[in-house]
Motif scaffolding. Structure first.
Motif, PDB file in Angstrom:
ATOM      1  N   ALA A 109      75.996 -74.182  35.209  1.00 52.73           N
ATOM      2  CA  ALA A 109      76.592 -75.491  35.508  1.00 52.73           C
ATOM      3  C   ALA A 109      76.789 -75.675  37.002  1.00 52.73           C
ATOM      4  O   ALA A 109      76.550 -76.770  37.542  1.00 52.73           O
ATOM      5  CB  ALA A 109      77.917 -75.633  34.769  1.00 52.73           C
ATOM      6  N   ARG A 112      73.373 -76.435  38.610  1.00 53.55           N
ATOM      7  CA  ARG A 112      72.961 -77.810  38.322  1.00 53.55           C
ATOM      8  C   ARG A 112      73.695 -78.797  39.233  1.00 53.55           C
ATOM      9  O   ARG A 112      73.115 -79.755  39.729  1.00 53.55           O
ATOM     10  CB  ARG A 112      73.234 -78.152  36.855  1.00 53.55           C
ATOM     11  N   TYR A 240      69.776 -76.062  26.036  1.00 52.90           N
ATOM     12  CA  TYR A 240      70.425 -76.483  27.280  1.00 52.90           C
ATOM     13  C   TYR A 240      70.685 -75.239  28.123  1.00 52.90           C
ATOM     14  O   TYR A 240      71.332 -74.297  27.668  1.00 52.90           O
ATOM     15  CB  TYR A 240      71.744 -77.201  27.000  1.00 52.90           C
ATOM     16  N   GLY A 241      70.137 -75.247  29.331  1.00 53.90           N
ATOM     17  CA  GLY A 241      70.282 -74.075  30.191  1.00 53.90           C
ATOM     18  C   GLY A 241      69.687 -72.835  29.564  1.00 53.90           C
ATOM     19  O   GLY A 241      70.174 -71.720  29.778  1.00 53.90           O
ATOM     20  N   VAL A 268      78.371 -72.949  25.795  1.00 55.44           N
ATOM     21  CA  VAL A 268      77.479 -73.732  26.655  1.00 55.44           C
ATOM     22  C   VAL A 268      77.969 -75.183  26.725  1.00 55.44           C
ATOM     23  O   VAL A 268      78.025 -75.789  27.802  1.00 55.44           O
ATOM     24  CB  VAL A 268      76.035 -73.684  26.128  1.00 55.44           C
ATOM     25  N   ALA A 272      79.343 -77.142  30.136  1.00 55.42           N
ATOM     26  CA  ALA A 272      78.691 -78.351  30.632  1.00 55.42           C
ATOM     27  C   ALA A 272      79.700 -79.489  30.778  1.00 55.42           C
ATOM     28  O   ALA A 272      79.692 -80.219  31.778  1.00 55.42           O
ATOM     29  CB  ALA A 272      77.563 -78.769  29.700  1.00 55.42           C
ATOM     30  N   THR A 275      81.790 -79.448  33.968  1.00 60.29           N
ATOM     31  CA  THR A 275      81.056 -79.371  35.235  1.00 60.29           C
ATOM     32  C   THR A 275      81.706 -80.204  36.327  1.00 60.29           C
ATOM     33  O   THR A 275      81.893 -79.753  37.458  1.00 60.29           O
ATOM     34  CB  THR A 275      79.596 -79.824  35.030  1.00 60.29           C
ATOM     35  N   SER A 279      81.250 -85.512  33.566  1.00 60.47           N
ATOM     36  CA  SER A 279      80.499 -84.849  32.498  1.00 60.47           C
ATOM     37  C   SER A 279      81.104 -85.047  31.111  1.00 60.47           C
ATOM     38  O   SER A 279      80.474 -84.707  30.108  1.00 60.47           O
ATOM     39  CB  SER A 279      80.372 -83.350  32.792  1.00 60.47           C
ATOM     40  N   VAL A 329      75.437 -83.434  35.304  1.00 61.05           N
ATOM     41  CA  VAL A 329      74.980 -83.226  33.936  1.00 61.05           C
ATOM     42  C   VAL A 329      74.308 -84.494  33.422  1.00 61.05           C
ATOM     43  O   VAL A 329      74.748 -85.614  33.718  1.00 61.05           O
ATOM     44  CB  VAL A 329      76.172 -82.868  33.016  1.00 61.05           C
ATOM     45  N   TRP A 331      72.902 -84.678  29.545  1.00 62.21           N
ATOM     46  CA  TRP A 331      72.545 -83.895  28.357  1.00 62.21           C
ATOM     47  C   TRP A 331      72.411 -84.836  27.172  1.00 62.21           C
ATOM     48  O   TRP A 331      73.381 -85.414  26.701  1.00 62.21           O
ATOM     49  CB  TRP A 331      73.625 -82.841  28.105  1.00 62.21           C
TER      50      TRP A 331
END
Length: 357
Positions: A109, A112, A240-241, A268, A272, A275, A279, A329, A331
């Motif tokens: 995170a 990113r 994700y990631g 996860v 995220a 972050t 987010s 982020v 997602w």
């Protein structure tokens, strides 16, 4: 039908980014995509462009996220920023590979967040994200490599004599959907585990015709930031990631995620959502229209386009839609209405059980 990287390259250069003489076009991808990268390099040179090829090895990103010092992980060198600004267009090629275990999701995170200032989607209007079929991509989709290559080619209309014409037909169909969506205020999404209201009043809808994603087939907008209220369950799993996350349930109040659960990969998800300040808010509502993609493949580039699905993205909104949410982020999480569900516009059915009304 066997996938042809030359046809893919021509479609990317001519249709997706409209490469012009003198354009500095970034082509980035792993060594697994060399046939497509080579074809793109030649095609761009033939168009008079200046291709900038950046190769990575398959686990290079994960190695940065695992081994980089705090300074390298959390910051950009000034040269990286200037170089990104000096590009005219970019094409990024995904190459599905096995998830790398034991990477700290908080470091992912942080990395990113540090990379956000050079995201092509914020710097340049001409950018495209595409995919080169790999053995692991086929495995994740539950297909042989030959079948997966055919799946990829058909999703992009590379099997059609004129792929550009086919994408024009998608654009026209989606324009009709947008006429109805643009007049709506309240969106009501209902399916198993989902009962969510959000507002799109006054927001612009984008007609995603594969200029920025190849393949594509969706219409999307940015919901009003404080409007989402209720609960949403996302039944299609995502990566994700580098980690599998499935069975996500998000509860919203005044637009913000106030509760988050996942049947797998909850750490996860929570990392995220922590972050940054944006987010935990929605940046996108998308509606899949590509009925040529019917089989989930554990790849968001394809799965969010499946005709009969709806997806919501936490994090960054696209400015073109009028959204103001900002985040490192973005997602996308998918709700499959084909299994039984509906999307209504101001109380009127728009999509029921995956079929447009």
């Amino acid at each position: 039908m066997i996938y042809d990287p030359k046809r893919h390259a021509i479609l990317l250069a001519d249709y997706c980014v409209s490469a012009r003489p003198g354009d500095r076009v970034l082509v980035s991808g792993s060594t697994l995509a060399l046939p497509l990268i080579e074809a793109l390099h030649r095609t761009l040179l033939q168009r008079g462009a200046r291709p900038v090829v950046r190769l990575s090895y398959p686990t290079q990103l994960e190695d940065v996220q695992r081994h980089a010092s705090d300074e390298v992980l959390d910051s950009l060198h000034p040269v990286e920023i200037e170089d990104a600004r000096a590009l005219d267009a970019s094409i990024r090629i995904l190459t599905p590979t096995p998830p790398v275990p034991d990477i700290d999701v908080k470091r992912v995170a942080r990395h990113r967040a540090a990379q956000a200032p050079i995201a092509m989607s914020t710097l340049h209007p001409r950018w495209n994200l595409t995919l080169y079929p790999t053995d692991f991509g086929a495995q994740a989709a539950g297909m042989t490599l030959d079948a997966y290559e055919t799946f990829v080619a058909r999703a992009m209309f590379l099997d059609d004599p004129d792929p550009v014409q086919k994408w024009g037909e998608i654009r026209d169909f989606q324009a009709g959907l947008i006429e109805r969506l643009a007049a709506a205020d309240d969106i009501h999404l209902v399916s198993e585990g989902t009962d969510l209201h959000l507002s799109v009043k006054g927001r612009n809808w984008s007609n995603s015709d594969a200029k920025r994603n190849m393949p594509s087939g969706e219409v999307f907008t940015a919901p009003l930031e404080r409007s989402a209220t209720g609960v949403a369950y996302f039944d299609l799993p995502t990566l994700y990631g580098g980690r599998v996350v499935r069975g996500i349930t998000l509860t919203f109040k005044d637009g913000e995620v106030v509760e988050a659960r996942a049947e797998e990969g909850e750490d996860v998800l929570r990392a995220a959502l922590a972050t940054d300040a944006g987010s935990r808010f929605l940046g996108e509502l998308g509606i899949g229209t590509n009925f040529g993609i019917q089989h989930p493949s554990m790849n968001i580039l394809f799965d969010e386009k499946i005709g009969g699905t709806v997806h919501l993205a936490v994090g960054q909104a696209y400015a073109e839609n009028g959204g103001s949410n900002r985040s490192a982020v973005h997602w996308d999480m998918i709700c499959d209405l084909r299994k039984g569900g509906s999307l209504s516009l101001d109380g009127q059915p728009f999509q029921v059980d995956g079929t447009f009304r």
